[in-house]
Design an enzyme around this catalytic site. Structure first.
Site, mmCIF file in Angstrom:
data_model
loop_
_atom_site.group_PDB
_atom_site.id
_atom_site.type_symbol
_atom_site.label_atom_id
_atom_site.label_comp_id
_atom_site.label_asym_id
_atom_site.label_seq_id
_atom_site.Cartn_x
_atom_site.Cartn_y
_atom_site.Cartn_z
ATOM 1 C CG HIS A 1 3.797 12.223 -3.179
ATOM 2 N ND1 HIS A 1 3.030 12.586 -2.099
ATOM 3 C CD2 HIS A 1 3.787 10.865 -3.211
ATOM 4 C CE1 HIS A 1 2.583 11.491 -1.493
ATOM 5 N NE2 HIS A 1 3.021 10.438 -2.151
ATOM 6 C CG ASP B 1 -0.097 9.114 0.248
ATOM 7 O OD1 ASP B 1 -0.186 7.905 -0.037
ATOM 8 O OD2 ASP B 1 0.993 9.711 0.265
ATOM 9 C CG HIS C 1 -2.289 9.000 -3.848
ATOM 10 N ND1 HIS C 1 -2.035 8.075 -4.841
ATOM 11 C CD2 HIS C 1 -1.317 8.810 -2.910
ATOM 12 C CE1 HIS C 1 -0.953 7.386 -4.534
ATOM 13 N NE2 HIS C 1 -0.497 7.794 -3.357
ATOM 14 N NE ARG D 1 10.915 5.289 -4.827
ATOM 15 C CZ ARG D 1 9.956 4.880 -4.026
ATOM 16 N NH1 ARG D 1 10.065 3.783 -3.326
ATOM 17 N NH2 ARG D 1 8.835 5.587 -3.897
ATOM 18 C CE1 TYR E 1 1.950 -1.278 -1.464
ATOM 19 C CE2 TYR E 1 0.938 0.775 -2.159
ATOM 20 C CZ TYR E 1 1.567 0.029 -1.195
ATOM 21 O OH TYR E 1 1.803 0.562 0.044
ATOM 22 C CD GLU F 1 6.080 10.043 -0.726
ATOM 23 O OE1 GLU F 1 6.022 9.005 -1.413
ATOM 24 O OE2 GLU F 1 5.459 10.200 0.338
HETATM 25 ZN ZN ZN Z 1 0.975 6.876 -2.220
#
Ligand code: ZN
Length: 448
Positions: A275, A324, A68, A216, A130, A241
């Site tokens: 997470h 991350d 990740h 979300r 993203y 998370e």
């Molecule tokens: Zn992330």
């Protein structure tokens, strides 16, 4: 390595022979290990051998898997701590950075960040990607312009890449995307799937995967279409998370995010829940067929909390690890922090064996790579040599290396049969710290 399967520099089919003073095999650490490599694959492993071929220093372990990553978050390291703040104020810094990136500047930053990862011992990275569109929210002429930049960056840095095209449709529960979120957002799951389907990476060591940003950011009624669009690809998703996500999901849907994903058919054997920090017992059971990716350094940095890693493993959840937010890029740290977090939460030691930690740290399969993560015949030739005589590692016993070594102790890294790092130097990028500094400086008259 771009455009090839990682064939040896001496030509297809040629066998390279390496002799490891010590190597961590599936059966444990062994002495005098001969490893034969051809066409990027380990073709033979024998123990108790006398030196032959190229002698590899220290202890040789399989390449690590970074399951990740958000490469651009590296530009926030050491820049978000002065004003105290919260997860949500950190996110504001991240948004300010995302506002500035263009495919060319992201290429330069990601190339340096991926090089830092290889120097630390990572041989694959799953990029949870993203940032898709222009500042006004419109697609670039090539809708995959950023994805191509990341593929080129990974090829130039010498790391395997899983490009996870993230579906992001909303700025929160029942909230349209605003501001920089428009760079992330598609109009619906079909538009996202269309971009994913049209993406043809130009380099060789790439897997294309899918992702749901979070419950979300993808409305519940769109989740089945994303699962369908992901088809047989890896499907990653941020999950629980922060407690606020759980509270909002409960208020909106009357269930936890895990149960919402389960109801949409999103928890498959190819799913990686990232997470999974705030879970109830039924959530843990619901994840049993899937993966969970812990990101201990980021979860510490952002004050997320400590996920129930041991409980997840006990019901059969496969664990993997990610860097991350890039506050730390160090697979050794993530591996031992998985155990250390368990110790802090449980007040007990020995929650995971060293073998379990190594498995989580080398879980390339979570990112769609088969045949990696072990030094064994038929596996991909991803090798990491770690110095066992450094200030940090001297005196440690061999399986204890996960509790002693740091990224600074990695001396050599082979990816798909080709050396990318030799004697602590990246062979393709002469000065990685300078590349980081230059690419970050170009972006950071922001928030921090
Ligand atoms: Zn992330």
């Amino acid at each position: 390595m771009s455009g090839t399967g990682g064939a040896s520099a001496t030509g297809p089919g040629a066998v390279q022979t390496y002799w490891c003073r010590r190597a961590w095999l599936p059966s444990g650490v062994a002495d005098g290990v001969r490893v034969e490599v051809a066409d990027g694959v380990i073709t033979g492993v024998a123990v108790g051998e006398t030196p032959t071929g190229t002698v590899l220093p220290g202890l040789v372990v399989p390449g690590f898997a970074n399951a990740h990553s958000h490469a651009f978050h590296r530009a926030l390291r050491g820049r978000t701590h002065d004003d105290r703040g919260s997860f949500w104020t950190w996110r504001n810094h991240m948004y300010a950075l995302a506002e500035r990136l263009e495919p060319e500047s992201y290429y330069r930053l990601a190339r340096a960040v991926y090089a830092e990862m290889v120097l630390a011992g990572y041989t694959s990275v799953a990029e949870f990607h993203y940032l898709h569109h222009q500042q006004n929210g419109r697609p670039y002429d090539d809708p995959n312009a950023f994805s191509h930049a990341l593929v080129t960056a990974a090829a130039d840095a010498g790391i395997r890449l899983t490009l996870l095209d993230v579906c992001y449709l909303a700025g929160g529960f029942d909230r349209p995307p605003t501001g920089v979120q428009r760079r992330f957002a598609d109009s619906d799951a079909d538009a996202w799937a269309h971009r994913l389907e049209s993406f043809r990476p130009a380099s060789g060591l790439v897997v294309v995967g899918a992702a749901i940003h979070s419950v979300r950011a993808v409305p519940a009624e769109q989740l089945p279409a994303v699962v369908h669009g992901a088809a047989d690809r890896p499907l990653h998703v941020h999950l629980s998370e922060q407690p606020q996500e759980n509270a909002e999901c409960l208020a909106r849907h009357g269930c936890t995010p895990t149960r919402l994903l389960a109801a949409a058919g999103a928890l498959t054997p190819r799913t990686v829940a990232v997470h999974a920090t705030h879970l109830d017992p039924a959530d843990i059971t619901a994840l049993a067929e899937s993966w969970v990716c812990l990101c201990p350094s980021t979860e510490s940095d952002l004050g997320d909390g400590i996920g129930p890693a041991r409980q997840l493993a006990d019901v059969g959840v496969r664990l993997c690890l990610g860097s991350d937010g890039q506050s730390v890029i160090d697979p050794w740290f993530e591996a031992r922090a998985l155990e250390w977090h368990e110790r802090l939460a449980s007040t007990r030691r020995g929650r995971f064996t060293p073998g379990e930690l190594l498995s989580a740290a080398t879980a390339h399969a979570a990112s769609g790579w088969s045949g990696l993560g072990e030094l064994a015949p038929g596996r991909g030739a991803d090798l990491v040599c770690v110095d066992t005589g450094s200030l940090r590692t001297a005196g440690a016993d061999q399986a204890g290396i996960l509790y002693a070594a740091t990224a600074s102790d990695v001396t050599d890294v082979m990816v798909a049969g080709e050396w990318v790092v030799r004697d602590r130097a990246h062979l393709r990028i002469a000065d990685v710290p300078a590349a980081l500094e230059t690419s970050i400086a170009a972006l950071t008259d922001i928030g921090g």
